[in-house]
Design a protein around this motif. Structure first.
Motif, PDB file in Angstrom:
ATOM      1  N   GLN A  38       0.809  -1.617  -0.557  1.00  0.00           N
ATOM      2  CA  GLN A  38       0.277  -0.254   0.162  1.00  0.00           C
ATOM      3  C   GLN A  38       1.030   1.071  -0.108  1.00  0.00           C
ATOM      4  OE1 GLN A  38      -2.328  -0.539   3.475  1.00  0.00           O
ATOM      5  NE2 GLN A  38      -4.232  -1.365   2.428  1.00  0.00           N
ATOM      6  N   ALA A  39       2.149   1.078   0.896  1.00  0.00           N
ATOM      7  CA  ALA A  39       2.669   2.243   1.174  1.00  0.00           C
ATOM      8  C   ALA A  39       3.530   2.075   0.045  1.00  0.00           C
ATOM      9  CB  ALA A  39       3.796   1.845   1.963  1.00  0.00           C
ATOM     10  N   TYR A  40       3.762   1.478  -1.316  1.00  0.00           N
ATOM     11  CA  TYR A  40       4.544   1.583  -2.421  1.00  0.00           C
ATOM     12  C   TYR A  40       3.480   2.208  -3.078  1.00  0.00           C
ATOM     13  CZ  TYR A  40       5.545  -0.215  -7.068  1.00  0.00           C
ATOM     14  OH  TYR A  40       6.001  -0.846  -7.710  1.00  0.00           O
ATOM     15  N   ARG A  41       2.056   1.646  -3.240  1.00  0.00           N
ATOM     16  CA  ARG A  41       1.585   2.272  -4.869  1.00  0.00           C
ATOM     17  C   ARG A  41       1.458   3.325  -4.040  1.00  0.00           C
ATOM     18  NH1 ARG A  41      -2.725  -2.972  -4.423  1.00  0.00           N
ATOM     19  NH2 ARG A  41      -1.680  -3.789  -5.631  1.00  0.00           N
ATOM     20  N   ARG A  42       0.739   4.444  -2.946  1.00  0.00           N
ATOM     21  CA  ARG A  42       0.894   5.165  -2.604  1.00  0.00           C
ATOM     22  C   ARG A  42       2.303   6.234  -3.023  1.00  0.00           C
ATOM     23  NH1 ARG A  42      -1.155   3.602   2.135  1.00  0.00           N
ATOM     24  NH2 ARG A  42       1.050   3.875   3.327  1.00  0.00           N
ATOM     25  N   ALA A  43       3.248   5.956  -3.053  1.00  0.00           N
ATOM     26  CA  ALA A  43       4.335   6.772  -3.295  1.00  0.00           C
ATOM     27  C   ALA A  43       4.269   6.538  -4.384  1.00  0.00           C
ATOM     28  CB  ALA A  43       5.659   5.944  -2.314  1.00  0.00           C
ATOM     29  N   LEU A  44       3.723   5.574  -5.512  1.00  0.00           N
ATOM     30  CA  LEU A  44       4.167   5.880  -7.163  1.00  0.00           C
ATOM     31  C   LEU A  44       3.128   6.600  -7.296  1.00  0.00           C
ATOM     32  CD1 LEU A  44       4.334   2.041  -7.805  1.00  0.00           C
ATOM     33  CD2 LEU A  44       5.866   3.658  -8.531  1.00  0.00           C
ATOM     34  N   LEU A  45       2.476   6.994  -6.560  1.00  0.00           N
ATOM     35  CA  LEU A  45       0.984   8.243  -7.189  1.00  0.00           C
ATOM     36  C   LEU A  45       1.916   9.789  -6.729  1.00  0.00           C
ATOM     37  CD1 LEU A  45      -2.247   6.512  -6.184  1.00  0.00           C
ATOM     38  CD2 LEU A  45      -1.256   7.128  -8.555  1.00  0.00           C
ATOM     39  N   GLN A  46       2.039   9.446  -5.255  1.00  0.00           N
ATOM     40  CA  GLN A  46       2.651  10.714  -5.024  1.00  0.00           C
ATOM     41  C   GLN A  46       3.977  11.471  -5.415  1.00  0.00           C
ATOM     42  OE1 GLN A  46       4.846  10.610  -0.940  1.00  0.00           O
ATOM     43  NE2 GLN A  46       5.029  12.538  -0.789  1.00  0.00           N
ATOM     44  N   TYR A  47       4.530  10.425  -6.517  1.00  0.00           N
ATOM     45  CA  TYR A  47       6.176  11.132  -7.311  1.00  0.00           C
ATOM     46  C   TYR A  47       5.628  11.033  -8.376  1.00  0.00           C
ATOM     47  CZ  TYR A  47       8.569  11.235  -2.548  1.00  0.00           C
ATOM     48  OH  TYR A  47       8.685  11.459  -1.514  1.00  0.00           O
ATOM     49  N   HIS A  48       4.919  10.352  -9.124  1.00  0.00           N
ATOM     50  CA  HIS A  48       4.531   9.585 -10.046  1.00  0.00           C
ATOM     51  C   HIS A  48       4.490  10.692 -11.279  1.00  0.00           C
ATOM     52  CE1 HIS A  48       3.510   8.552 -14.434  1.00  0.00           C
ATOM     53  NE2 HIS A  48       3.995   7.245 -13.998  1.00  0.00           N
ATOM     54  N   PRO A  49       5.525  11.491 -12.350  1.00  0.00           N
ATOM     55  CA  PRO A  49       5.302  12.699 -12.976  1.00  0.00           C
ATOM     56  C   PRO A  49       4.175  13.156 -13.611  1.00  0.00           C
ATOM     57  CG  PRO A  49       6.836  11.483 -13.865  1.00  0.00           C
ATOM     58  CD  PRO A  49       6.467  10.356 -12.922  1.00  0.00           C
ATOM     59  N   ASP A  64      11.774   4.295 -10.286  1.00  0.00           N
ATOM     60  CA  ASP A  64      12.850   2.973  -9.784  1.00  0.00           C
ATOM     61  C   ASP A  64      13.969   3.244  -8.173  1.00  0.00           C
ATOM     62  OD1 ASP A  64      12.606   2.087 -12.531  1.00  0.00           O
ATOM     63  OD2 ASP A  64      14.716   3.514 -13.304  1.00  0.00           O
ATOM     64  N   ASP A  65      13.330   4.401  -7.877  1.00  0.00           N
ATOM     65  CA  ASP A  65      13.730   4.453  -6.598  1.00  0.00           C
ATOM     66  C   ASP A  65      12.481   4.078  -5.900  1.00  0.00           C
ATOM     67  OD1 ASP A  65      15.914   5.860  -7.363  1.00  0.00           O
ATOM     68  OD2 ASP A  65      14.801   7.999  -6.778  1.00  0.00           O
ATOM     69  N   ILE A  66      11.708   4.100  -6.164  1.00  0.00           N
ATOM     70  CA  ILE A  66      10.177   3.667  -4.871  1.00  0.00           C
ATOM     71  C   ILE A  66      10.191   2.415  -5.199  1.00  0.00           C
ATOM     72  CG2 ILE A  66       7.783   4.174  -5.106  1.00  0.00           C
ATOM     73  CD1 ILE A  66       8.543   6.753  -6.194  1.00  0.00           C
ATOM     74  N   ALA A  67      10.656   1.479  -6.611  1.00  0.00           N
ATOM     75  CA  ALA A  67      10.473   0.469  -7.059  1.00  0.00           C
ATOM     76  C   ALA A  67      11.703  -0.157  -6.373  1.00  0.00           C
ATOM     77  CB  ALA A  67      10.653   0.118  -8.364  1.00  0.00           C
ATOM     78  N   LEU A  68      12.828   0.018  -6.118  1.00  0.00           N
ATOM     79  CA  LEU A  68      13.627  -0.223  -5.247  1.00  0.00           C
ATOM     80  C   LEU A  68      13.546  -0.330  -3.930  1.00  0.00           C
ATOM     81  CD1 LEU A  68      16.698  -1.963  -5.891  1.00  0.00           C
ATOM     82  CD2 LEU A  68      17.538   0.649  -5.599  1.00  0.00           C
ATOM     83  N   ALA A  69      12.921   0.452  -3.442  1.00  0.00           N
ATOM     84  CA  ALA A  69      12.606   0.530  -1.914  1.00  0.00           C
ATOM     85  C   ALA A  69      11.419  -0.164  -1.774  1.00  0.00           C
ATOM     86  CB  ALA A  69      11.819   1.760  -1.295  1.00  0.00           C
ATOM     87  N   TYR A  70      10.035  -0.942  -2.634  1.00  0.00           N
ATOM     88  CA  TYR A  70       9.694  -1.704  -2.113  1.00  0.00           C
ATOM     89  C   TYR A  70      10.052  -3.043  -2.210  1.00  0.00           C
ATOM     90  CZ  TYR A  70       5.621  -4.881  -2.975  1.00  0.00           C
ATOM     91  OH  TYR A  70       4.889  -6.269  -3.625  1.00  0.00           O
ATOM     92  N   LYS A  71      10.958  -3.120  -3.036  1.00  0.00           N
ATOM     93  CA  LYS A  71      11.533  -4.505  -3.344  1.00  0.00           C
ATOM     94  C   LYS A  71      12.323  -4.858  -1.839  1.00  0.00           C
ATOM     95  CE  LYS A  71      14.884  -7.412  -6.123  1.00  0.00           C
ATOM     96  NZ  LYS A  71      13.686  -8.732  -6.157  1.00  0.00           N
ATOM     97  N   ASN A  72      13.548  -3.451  -1.529  1.00  0.00           N
ATOM     98  CA  ASN A  72      13.922  -4.107  -0.632  1.00  0.00           C
ATOM     99  C   ASN A  72      13.190  -4.254   0.887  1.00  0.00           C
ATOM    100  OD1 ASN A  72      17.077  -3.940  -0.332  1.00  0.00           O
ATOM    101  ND2 ASN A  72      16.569  -1.801  -2.037  1.00  0.00           N
ATOM    102  N   LEU A  73      11.971  -3.170   1.343  1.00  0.00           N
ATOM    103  CA  LEU A  73      11.435  -3.471   2.589  1.00  0.00           C
ATOM    104  C   LEU A  73      10.594  -4.283   2.677  1.00  0.00           C
ATOM    105  CD1 LEU A  73      10.589  -0.009   3.241  1.00  0.00           C
ATOM    106  CD2 LEU A  73      12.285  -1.764   3.989  1.00  0.00           C
ATOM    107  N   SER A  74       9.530  -5.042   1.233  1.00  0.00           N
ATOM    108  CA  SER A  74       9.056  -6.041   1.122  1.00  0.00           C
ATOM    109  C   SER A  74       9.531  -7.813   0.972  1.00  0.00           C
ATOM    110  CB  SER A  74       7.860  -5.876  -0.257  1.00  0.00           C
ATOM    111  OG  SER A  74       8.921  -6.042  -1.286  1.00  0.00           O
ATOM    112  N   ASP A  75      10.765  -7.602   0.975  1.00  0.00           N
ATOM    113  CA  ASP A  75      11.509  -9.156   1.002  1.00  0.00           C
ATOM    114  C   ASP A  75      11.846  -9.540   2.459  1.00  0.00           C
ATOM    115  OD1 ASP A  75      13.557 -10.983   1.828  1.00  0.00           O
ATOM    116  OD2 ASP A  75      13.265 -11.386  -0.792  1.00  0.00           O
TER     117      ASP A  75
END
Length: 170
Positions: A38-49, A64-75
């Motif tokens: 959920q946080a990942y999706r909110r961040a994508l919307l917040q920072y999507h150009p 890409d920064d947001i996706a990397l954060a999601y990858k690291n925190l979800s695993d």
């Protein structure tokens, strides 16, 4: 190798918790995957150009920064390693601006580009360092990352990395 934290290729590696607005959850031992998603999706919307023209430009945060954060925190394994790194940073140093080790020579390939060894249920690929089976990923590692459809592995013989994309057939 698969349990190693994916690192951003940027000048200042942001705090992943801060990036996904999960700072209050940073010290919690269990962070539900649904909450991270959920946080990942909110961040994508917040920072999507295309969605927020000023937010993304001001901060320099990329998808890409947001996706990397999601990858690291979800695993859980990657999160544990990332948390250890955060703890190792001195109290007076801001983790948002402290450079972290990077994935040197990160290359993206498809799982079909690797050779499959049925005897060991292992996919391998040679590395340019000369190691004929430098990159390897097991079926169980792929199963752990099935929801993501990608896994990042490091070469056993050097500091190069592969992002392996794959799909799970039902």
């Amino acid at each position: 190798m698969a349990g190693q934290v994916a690192h951003a290729e940027m000048g200042n590696n942001p705090n992943y918790y801060r990036l996904l607005n999960l700072e209050s959850k940073q010290r919690e031992p269990l962070l539900p995957a649904s909450e991270v998603k959920q946080a990942y999706r909110r961040a994508l919307l917040q920072y999507h150009p295309d969605k927020n023209k000023t937010g993304a430009k001001k901060t320099g945060v990329t998808v890409d920064d947001i996706a990397l954060a999601y990858k690291n925190l979800s695993d859980p394994a990657l999160r544990a390693e990332y948390d250890r790194w955060l703890q190792s940073v001195a109290e007076d140093v801001d983790p948002a601006t402290t450079p972290r080790p990077r994935h040197t020579g990160l290359e993206t390939v498809d799982l079909d580009d690797l050779e499959y060894d049925e005897a060991f249920s292992l996919w391998t690929r040679g590395c340019r360092c000369g190691d004929a089976k430098g990159f390897s990923v097991s079926e169980s590692e792929l199963e752990q990352q099935a929801d993501e459809g990608e896994i990042i592995v490091g070469c056993k013989g050097c500091s190069l990395w592969l992002r392996i994309l794959f799909g799970v057939e039902g």
